[in-house]
Design an enzyme around this catalytic site. Structure first.
Site, short mmCIF file in Angstrom:
data_model
loop_
_atom_site.label_atom_id
_atom_site.label_comp_id
_atom_site.label_asym_id
_atom_site.label_seq_id
_atom_site.Cartn_x
_atom_site.Cartn_y
_atom_site.Cartn_z
N GLU A 72 0.94 -1.20 0.01
CA GLU A 72 0.02 -0.14 0.12
C GLU A 72 0.84 1.16 0.13
O GLU A 72 2.00 1.17 0.33
CB GLU A 72 -0.82 -0.20 1.30
CG GLU A 72 -1.85 -1.17 1.41
CD GLU A 72 -2.54 -1.30 2.79
OE1 GLU A 72 -2.52 -0.24 3.40
OE2 GLU A 72 -2.45 -2.38 3.38
N TYR A 96 -6.77 1.80 6.35
CA TYR A 96 -5.71 0.67 5.82
C TYR A 96 -5.58 -0.48 6.76
O TYR A 96 -5.04 -1.38 6.46
CB TYR A 96 -4.44 1.26 5.79
CG TYR A 96 -3.82 2.03 7.01
CD1 TYR A 96 -3.62 1.28 7.99
CD2 TYR A 96 -3.58 3.48 6.93
CE1 TYR A 96 -2.80 1.99 9.20
CE2 TYR A 96 -2.92 4.03 8.11
CZ TYR A 96 -2.98 3.26 9.18
OH TYR A 96 -2.31 3.86 10.07
N CYS A 145 14.10 48.67 4.52
CA CYS A 145 13.23 48.01 3.41
C CYS A 145 13.68 48.19 1.99
O CYS A 145 13.97 49.36 1.68
CB CYS A 145 11.82 48.89 3.33
SG CYS A 145 10.61 48.19 2.15
N CYS A 167 11.55 51.02 0.23
CA CYS A 167 11.39 52.46 0.58
C CYS A 167 12.55 52.75 1.61
O CYS A 167 12.37 54.05 1.89
CB CYS A 167 9.98 52.65 1.14
SG CYS A 167 9.80 51.98 2.91
P1 AMP Z 1 5.69 6.12 11.42
O1 AMP Z 1 5.06 7.10 11.94
O2 AMP Z 1 7.06 6.56 10.42
O3 AMP Z 1 6.16 5.14 12.73
O4 AMP Z 1 4.74 5.47 10.45
C1 AMP Z 1 3.70 4.73 10.97
C2 AMP Z 1 2.32 5.42 10.49
O5 AMP Z 1 2.24 5.36 9.20
C3 AMP Z 1 1.36 4.77 10.99
O6 AMP Z 1 0.95 5.39 12.30
C4 AMP Z 1 0.12 5.29 10.12
O7 AMP Z 1 -0.41 6.53 10.56
C5 AMP Z 1 0.93 5.73 8.82
N1 AMP Z 1 0.54 4.84 7.45
C6 AMP Z 1 0.04 5.72 6.34
N2 AMP Z 1 -0.09 4.77 5.24
C7 AMP Z 1 -0.12 3.62 5.85
C8 AMP Z 1 -0.41 2.28 5.45
N3 AMP Z 1 -0.98 2.15 4.14
N4 AMP Z 1 -0.49 1.27 6.31
C9 AMP Z 1 -0.04 1.35 7.73
N5 AMP Z 1 0.33 2.63 8.25
C10 AMP Z 1 0.41 3.91 7.54
ZN ZN Z 2 8.96 49.79 2.69
#
Ligand code: AMP
Ligand code: ZN
Length: 665
Positions: free
Chosen positions: A111, A222, A403, A406
């Site tokens: 994804e 997701y 400025c 001006c």
């Molecule tokens: P991180 O904040 O780098 O730890 O990444 C995790 C976050 O990625 C999760 O908390 C989700 O909010 C976000 N995220 C965005 N797209 C997806 C996806 N397709 N599957 C899982 N998490 C996702």
């Molecule tokens: Zn000015």
């Protein structure tokens, strides 16, 4: 069909149209038809409060206020993801998985990683009951009231959903909606928001859900968690969520091998630039839920998932010169002028440096080789300097002290990152900037007159302020560069025609700091006549719903200025609209004149916004908090106990929705 069935049928139909429009992006009826049906439903609901339903499509406009967000413990923890940056990283991960799962055949669902704010939605019996931010993963903030205004999030599911589950997703701001929000902010003389992600996450914590409803937020889902969901694979999970009414992007792909996974990544690393929202990588998940359960979790993330981070599009180029722009409010913005370079499909010549602090932090200098990145920002930004290529005679950048237009010495007030030129009425760029704002499309929309002509007219000494536009003659304009008899005629006619522009837009056109389109509308409605607005005190202004102290002070200051008063007097004498028209006043009465209402809670027959509008249309004022000046507290369902106590102590009468409707009908 009896009334109850009719209401239920309309709700069902409107839910379906919302789904077609916001989730499938494929409306089957016109906006007008939709509005008519919504209106019909609203009227039926108004007549039959006994059939109130918190998931009704009429309740998407928001209006409820959250003073502080309650902390909620997640029933199922919200984990982070491990990150990878290369094919090798991914292959190592696959080997680790294979070791645990033995010789089982492993498939992956790929994804996109949506770049926004994570959210967990809880559904019971098919209804949204709670929305909570990720917080620290164990507990987050209850933002249900705000989330309910996001139209792509179903309040009522369809199909064979399980009785109770959580679904996880990302709240995002699509790029075009973000650009539009920034356009409006700049038009109101405010700084644009930095990027869509922070703006999306900031939106979730706004106190007024009606403001959230106005932002073009979206939610991409997701993952489903919960017992007995009957789901056996990640891919099936996405399909199911889609069936139940959630917005799940269709780009997800089931892959049989790491090669297929890599092909997906390579494809989207390029194609993501054509998506309507920002992504910062790909999330690869082991497809089988049984495999996922065998793999389990580390202390902070699932072993069955891995994020692959796209490299931010970055190029290096030479910074030729730093120049400084003066805005119509006097704010100075430093701009990096670059050796043109290709980045994410477009040629980049300029990048924003934001303010003096930013320049100092990066220690960026003319002649430097700089790294330029493009994110959700409208103009690209400089993220670093290649010190190894710095010319030997290089000197640190001295921020300008005066400025560039001006020569006035710049000031910087505590707490403000920007420098300002305070020569508001003598600085040529500020003068032309104000006139350009005045004639712009959303303000006076003067046909036959553009930004460049304004500069020319100013340079030739024909205009010094926007009032001067109305005494221009064809004979004066004709000799100008690129002007002919016809265009000069159009210009003068365009100016003359603008006297019919309604009051609220004239108010916006005046260029009062912090008074954007919406605020101008509010002020026009509340005060009806510019004279009343001019006489208003800070307290009276704040008493208007959604007008805060910052705006109030700016308005008062504007009308204290002699030049502004003189301009307005002149504009009045030329026939511009400085009061609401008879038409605008028609639907309005004065029966609530002199009374201030505070509105709180949820109402059965009208939305909170409509109720407030009824107060204003009938001459009353809407206050935001209860004081001794409050005439009535209109109490709906679920009104906070503190409001009631406060009203009781101050002796403010508490009235019901029905009492109120009785006053105006
Ligand atoms: P991180 O904040 O780098 O730890 O990444 C995790 C976050 O990625 C999760 O908390 C989700 O909010 C976000 N995220 C965005 N797209 C997806 C996806 N397709 N599957 C899982 N998490 C996702
Ligand atoms: Zn000015």
């Amino acid at each position: 069909m009896d009334i109850k069935e009719k209401i239920e049928a309309l709700r069902q139909e409107l839910r379906e149209h919302n789904h077609n429009y916001y989730v499938l992006d494929n409306p089957v009826i016109s906006d007008y038809e939709f509005d008519m049906k919504l209106k019909e439903l609203r009227e039926l609901e108004a007549g039959h409060p006994e059939y109130y339903d918190p998931t009704s499509p009429t309740l998407r406009v928001g209006g409820d206020i959250t003073k502080s967000f309650n902390t909620v413990v997640h029933e199922h923890r919200m984990y982070s993801l491990d990150n990878s940056y290369s094919k090798e990283d991914l292959e190592d991960w696959e080997k680790r998985i294979q070791r645990i799962l033995g010789d089982a055949e492993v498939a992956f669902t790929c994804e996109l990683k949506y770049d926004g704010a994570s959210i967990s939605l809880t559904y019971e019996a098919g209804r949204l009951v709670r929305a909570v931010t990720r917080g620290d993963g164990f507990q987050g903030d209850d933002v249900t009231t705000n989330i309910k205004t996001i139209r792509s999030i179903p309040l009522q599911l369809k199909g064979d959903y399980p009785p109770k589950f959580d679904i996880r997703g990302e709240i995002i701001l699509p790029l075009d909606g973000f650009a539009k929000m920034n356009e409006d902010r700049v038009a109101a003389g405010e700084d644009p928001y930095m990027n869509p992600r922070n703006t999306a996450s900031g939106s979730l914590k706004l106190q007024d859900s009606a403001m959230v409803a106005q932002r073009p937020l979206d939610c991409l889902l997701y993952g489903i968690v919960g017992p007995d969901t009957g789901i056996s694979s990640q891919y099936q999970m996405l399909e199911k969520a889609r069936e139940w009414g959630f917005k799940v992007p269709s780009v997800a792909k089931l892959c049989k091998s790491t090669d297929e996974v890599m092909a997906f990544i390579d494809f989207w690393d390029v194609q993501r630039h054509s998506l309507p929202y920002e992504t910062d990588g790909v999330v690869v998940k082991v497809n089988s839920i049984q495999h996922q359960e065998e793999l389990g979790y580390t202390a902070k993330s699932p072993r069955w998932a891995m994020a692959y981070k796209f490299k931010a599009e970055q190029v290096s180029t030479i910074l030729r010169e730093i120049t400084y722009q003066v805005g119509r409010t006097g704010a100075i913005t430093p701009v990096a002028n670059l050796e043109p370079v290709l980045l994410a499909g477009t040629t980049v010549k300029r990048a924003s440096l934001h303010n003096a602090d930013q320049i100092e932090k990066l220690d960026v200098r003319e002649g430097d080789t700089v790294f330029v990145e493009k994110g959700g920002e409208i103009i690209p930004k400089i993220v670093g300097v290649d010190i190894s290529l710095r010319p030997v005679n290089s000197k640190p950048t001295q921020y300008i002290t005066h400025c560039p237009e001006c020569g006035t010495e710049l000031v910087r007030t505590a707490g403000d990152a920007k420098h300002y030129c305070t020569n508001f009425y003598g600085c040529p760029t500020q003068i032309t900037g104000r006139i350009q704002h005045f004639i712009s499309r959303k303000a006076m929309d003067i046909e036959g007159l553009g930004a460049e002509t304004v500069e020319l007219l100013f340079k030739e000494g024909l205009i010094r302020n926007y009032a001067d536009l109305y005494i221009l003659t064809k004979e004066q304009v004709m000799p100008l560069e690129r002007m002919a008899e016809k265009s000069a005629d159009n210009l003068v006619k365009g100016v003359a025609a603008s006297v019919d522009i309604p009051f609220e837009r004239v108010l916006f056109a005046l260029g009062i700091r912090f008074v954007g389109e919406t605020v101008a509308k509010k002020l026009a409605k509340a005060f009806k006549h510019v004279d009343a607005l001019m006489a208003a005190t800070v307290e009276e202004l704040i008493a208007v719903d959604e007008i805060g102290e910052r705006i109030a002070h700016s308005v008062v200051e504007f009308f204290q200025n002699e030049r502004n008063l003189e301009n307005i007097a002149r504009l009045k004498s030329y026939g511009l609209q400085f009061e609401l028209s008879a038409d605008e006043l028609l639907n309005q009465t004065e029966v609530l004149k002199g009374k201030t209402f505070v509105v709180s809670g949820v109402f059965e027959s009208v939305s909170r916004n409509d109720l407030k509008k009824m107060i204003e249309d009938n001459g009353g004022k809407v206050g935001s908090s209860i004081s001794s000046k409050t005439s009535f507290l209109v109490a709906g369902d679920k009104m906070g106990p503190s409001k009631r106590t406060k009203a009781e102590t101050l002796g403010v009468p508490i009235i019901s929705e029905q009492d109120f409707l009785g006053m105006v009908n």
